[in-house]
Design a protein around this motif. Structure first.
Motif, PDB file in Angstrom:
ATOM      1  N   VAL A 271      25.367 -14.865  -4.015  1.00 29.49           N
ATOM      2  CA  VAL A 271      25.984 -14.219  -2.851  1.00 29.49           C
ATOM      3  C   VAL A 271      24.897 -13.613  -1.953  1.00 29.49           C
ATOM      4  CG1 VAL A 271      27.477 -12.308  -2.123  1.00 29.49           C
ATOM      5  CG2 VAL A 271      28.217 -13.845  -3.941  1.00 29.49           C
ATOM      6  N   ASN A 272      23.891 -12.956  -2.572  1.00 27.21           N
ATOM      7  CA  ASN A 272      22.787 -12.418  -1.765  1.00 27.21           C
ATOM      8  C   ASN A 272      22.103 -13.528  -0.991  1.00 27.21           C
ATOM      9  OD1 ASN A 272      23.042  -9.772  -2.460  1.00 27.21           O
ATOM     10  ND2 ASN A 272      21.440  -9.779  -4.015  1.00 27.21           N
ATOM     11  N   ALA A 273      21.875 -14.662  -1.667  1.00 21.20           N
ATOM     12  CA  ALA A 273      21.189 -15.790  -1.013  1.00 21.20           C
ATOM     13  C   ALA A 273      22.004 -16.246   0.196  1.00 21.20           C
ATOM     14  CB  ALA A 273      21.000 -16.928  -2.009  1.00 21.20           C
ATOM     15  N   ALA A 274      23.316 -16.407  -0.005  1.00 21.46           N
ATOM     16  CA  ALA A 274      24.167 -16.876   1.099  1.00 21.46           C
ATOM     17  C   ALA A 274      24.174 -15.850   2.234  1.00 21.46           C
ATOM     18  CB  ALA A 274      25.584 -17.112   0.592  1.00 21.46           C
ATOM     19  N   GLN A 275      24.230 -14.556   1.873  1.00 24.73           N
ATOM     20  CA  GLN A 275      24.264 -13.518   2.925  1.00 24.73           C
ATOM     21  C   GLN A 275      22.970 -13.500   3.732  1.00 24.73           C
ATOM     22  OE1 GLN A 275      25.232 -10.184   0.435  1.00 24.73           O
ATOM     23  NE2 GLN A 275      27.430 -10.335   0.852  1.00 24.73           N
ATOM     24  N   SER A 276      21.866 -13.977   3.121  1.00 23.10           N
ATOM     25  CA  SER A 276      20.589 -13.976   3.856  1.00 23.10           C
ATOM     26  C   SER A 276      20.505 -15.169   4.812  1.00 23.10           C
ATOM     27  CB  SER A 276      19.412 -14.012   2.885  1.00 23.10           C
ATOM     28  OG  SER A 276      19.211 -15.334   2.420  1.00 23.10           O
ATOM     29  N   THR A 335      20.256  -3.272   2.776  1.00 25.36           N
ATOM     30  CA  THR A 335      20.000  -3.418   4.214  1.00 25.36           C
ATOM     31  C   THR A 335      21.254  -3.975   4.881  1.00 25.36           C
ATOM     32  OG1 THR A 335      19.089  -5.599   3.756  1.00 25.36           O
ATOM     33  CG2 THR A 335      17.503  -3.812   4.004  1.00 25.36           C
ATOM     34  N   LYS A 336      22.361  -4.013   4.094  1.00 25.94           N
ATOM     35  CA  LYS A 336      23.598  -4.600   4.633  1.00 25.94           C
ATOM     36  C   LYS A 336      24.734  -3.583   4.664  1.00 25.94           C
ATOM     37  CE  LYS A 336      22.578  -8.052   1.568  1.00 25.94           C
ATOM     38  NZ  LYS A 336      23.025  -8.941   0.516  1.00 25.94           N
ATOM     39  N   GLN A 337      24.361  -2.293   4.797  1.00 24.07           N
ATOM     40  CA  GLN A 337      25.400  -1.268   4.738  1.00 24.07           C
ATOM     41  C   GLN A 337      26.479  -1.479   5.797  1.00 24.07           C
ATOM     42  OE1 GLN A 337      22.777   1.949   4.390  1.00 24.07           O
ATOM     43  NE2 GLN A 337      23.404   2.424   2.297  1.00 24.07           N
ATOM     44  N   LEU A 344      24.397  -2.338  -5.013  1.00 25.02           N
ATOM     45  CA  LEU A 344      24.533  -2.281  -6.476  1.00 25.02           C
ATOM     46  C   LEU A 344      24.165  -3.596  -7.135  1.00 25.02           C
ATOM     47  CD1 LEU A 344      27.921  -0.443  -6.940  1.00 25.02           C
ATOM     48  CD2 LEU A 344      25.683   0.319  -7.673  1.00 25.02           C
ATOM     49  N   GLY A 345      24.338  -4.709  -6.384  1.00 28.96           N
ATOM     50  CA  GLY A 345      24.203  -6.041  -6.972  1.00 28.96           C
ATOM     51  C   GLY A 345      22.957  -6.212  -7.826  1.00 28.96           C
ATOM     52  N   LEU A 346      21.781  -5.978  -7.235  1.00 27.04           N
ATOM     53  CA  LEU A 346      20.550  -6.261  -7.972  1.00 27.04           C
ATOM     54  C   LEU A 346      20.265  -5.221  -9.057  1.00 27.04           C
ATOM     55  CD1 LEU A 346      18.134  -7.657  -5.231  1.00 27.04           C
ATOM     56  CD2 LEU A 346      19.342  -8.900  -7.027  1.00 27.04           C
TER      57      LEU A 346
HETATM   58 MG    MG Z   1      24.204  -8.109  -3.190  1.00 23.24          MG
END
Ligand code: MG
Ligand code: ATP
Length: 382
Positions: A271-276, A335-337, A344-346
């Motif tokens: 999900v982090n990868a996709a959000q980037s 950085t995505k507030q 919390l993810g990582l």
């Molecule tokens: Mg995340």
């Protein structure tokens, strides 16, 4: 970050003496000197103090009153306090310990005594902070697991109802197809409706399988199969501009772990990868076996050797600068507030990986994408 230490005394002479003793420590500690209670209260409001050293006897408010205020305020209660005491302070010393002081320091202050006590109190504070952080993380992890469990239970009913509705649509479309003659356009359109209905049925079945597998608590799980499930689910939710490069693995890669936790690791990284990659890009997932000589992960990770499976999740997204990389595992760092990121993810990923005796490495550069490499020790059964 430098530790913040606050000294409070009503006598300038004593503060100057302390300042001289701490002169050589300015590069490791940030020291503030407050003459009297008013100045101390200002410093407590302005700075995030780690340790406060308070004189026991001060006009206006005593050191003990200030100590009790610090310990009863949720903003300051984690500050460790050392009380400066004189020969005549008698029972007040014990009262200070009862009120929550971490240590006592006799006047006149000796330099070596002061430095040793500051070091030991800072060490206690570091352990305490780490425990608090672990507790918050464990709580969050539990909430996430409970949510997944709840979705698992709810999805069974939802899937059942949706399947019935979709069966109705599919069945009636089929009846109309049979009642139509020849190769009419309407017949082709109805066949498309039936195909779409079948796809929708497949998707809800995947969601159901995913949540059900998440509920089970096993001692072993297959990393390969978990990635298959995650990819099947994610490809429907990611934007069409993101391609997923994952080839079902021939080896199943058994881990000694609960599948729910490994799902959390894979999902958070993907999900982090996709959000980037807001403008699209490529998400690549790879599994390979590595035999480590003696390897260690980035900050706070353990070192390891022997047979490991390496899970690599790479993206072609925005990447990270060194400053961001330093903080990614910090609880609540995001950085995505503005987009609802909780940071919390990582932290959860790191905790799970560490609990499974694994470690993580990250490579990233602004504008050049990111690769997370997670190493898990292989279970003997592989
Ligand atoms: Mg995340
Ligand atoms: N693949 C990535 N590419 C670029 N930045 C990343 C990547 N993965 C993590 N980060 C950075 O690390 C930060 C922390 O990630 P983390 O997953 O802990 O929190 P989050 O994604 O912001 O919020 P949450 O996961 O709680 O929804 C992100 O806000 C982002 O700045």
């Amino acid at each position: 970050m430098k530790k913040q230490i606050l000294f409070v005394d009503d006598e300038h002479r004593i503060l100057t003496g302390l300042e001289r003793m701490l002169h050589g420590k300015r590069d490791v500690w940030d020291v503030t000197f407050a003459c009297g209670v008013d100045e101390a209260q200002k410093a407590l409001e302005m700075k995030k103090i780690d340790v406060a050293v308070l004189d026991i006897n001060m006009p206006g408010k005593t050191g003990l009153e200030l100590l009790s205020e610090i310990k009863n305020n949720t903003e300051t209660k984690n500050i460790e306090v050392i009380i400066l005491t004189g020969m005549l302070d008698g029972d007040l010393k014990y009262k200070a310990l009862e009120l929550g002081a971490a240590d006592l320091l006799n006047k006149p202050v000796q330099k070596e005594d002061l430095l040793a006590r500051l070091r030991s109190v800072l060490k206690i504070k570091a352990y305490h902070d780490e425990l608090v952080e672990h507790n918050v993380l464990l709580e969050q992890q539990l909430i996430q697991s409970q949510k997944m469990e709840l979705i698992g239970h709810l999805s069974a009913g939802v899937v059942h109802d949706l399947k019935n509705i979709l069966m109705g649509i599919s069945g009636y479309s089929e009846l109309i197809v049979f009642s139509l003659d020849g190769n009419s356009q309407a017949k082709d359109d109805l066949i498309q409706i039936r195909k779409s209905t079948q796809r929708a049925t497949d998707i809800i079945q995947q969601i159901h399988r995913f949540s059900q597998q998440g509920v089970k608590v096993e001692k072993e799980c297959s990393l390969g199969l978990i990635i298959d499930e995650c990819v099947n689910l994610l490809k429907h939710s990611f934007s069409k501009d993101i391609s997923i490069d994952w080839h079902t693995s021939e080896t199943i890669w058994l881990l000694e772990a609960e599948s729910i936790q490994i799902y959390q690791v894979v999902m958070n990284l993907c999900v982090n990868a996709a959000q980037s990659m807001a403008d699209g890009g490529r998400l690549q997932i790879r599994l390979s076996e590595v035999n480590l000589e003696e390897e260690s992960g980035s900050k706070k990770q353990i070192s390891a050797s022997g047979h490991h499976v390496m899970l690599e999740v790479s993206d072609t997204g925005i990447g990270m600068d060194p400053e961001t990389l330093e903080k990614i595992y910090n609880l609540s760092f995001s950085t995505k507030q503005s987009q609802g990121g909780s940071g919390l993810g990582l932290s959860i990923v790191q905790r799970i990986v560490r609990n499974h005796k694994g470690f993580i490495k990250v490579k990233s550069q602004p504008g050049c994408g990111t690769t997370f490499s997670v190493f898990f020790p292989l279970s003997g059964i592989n």
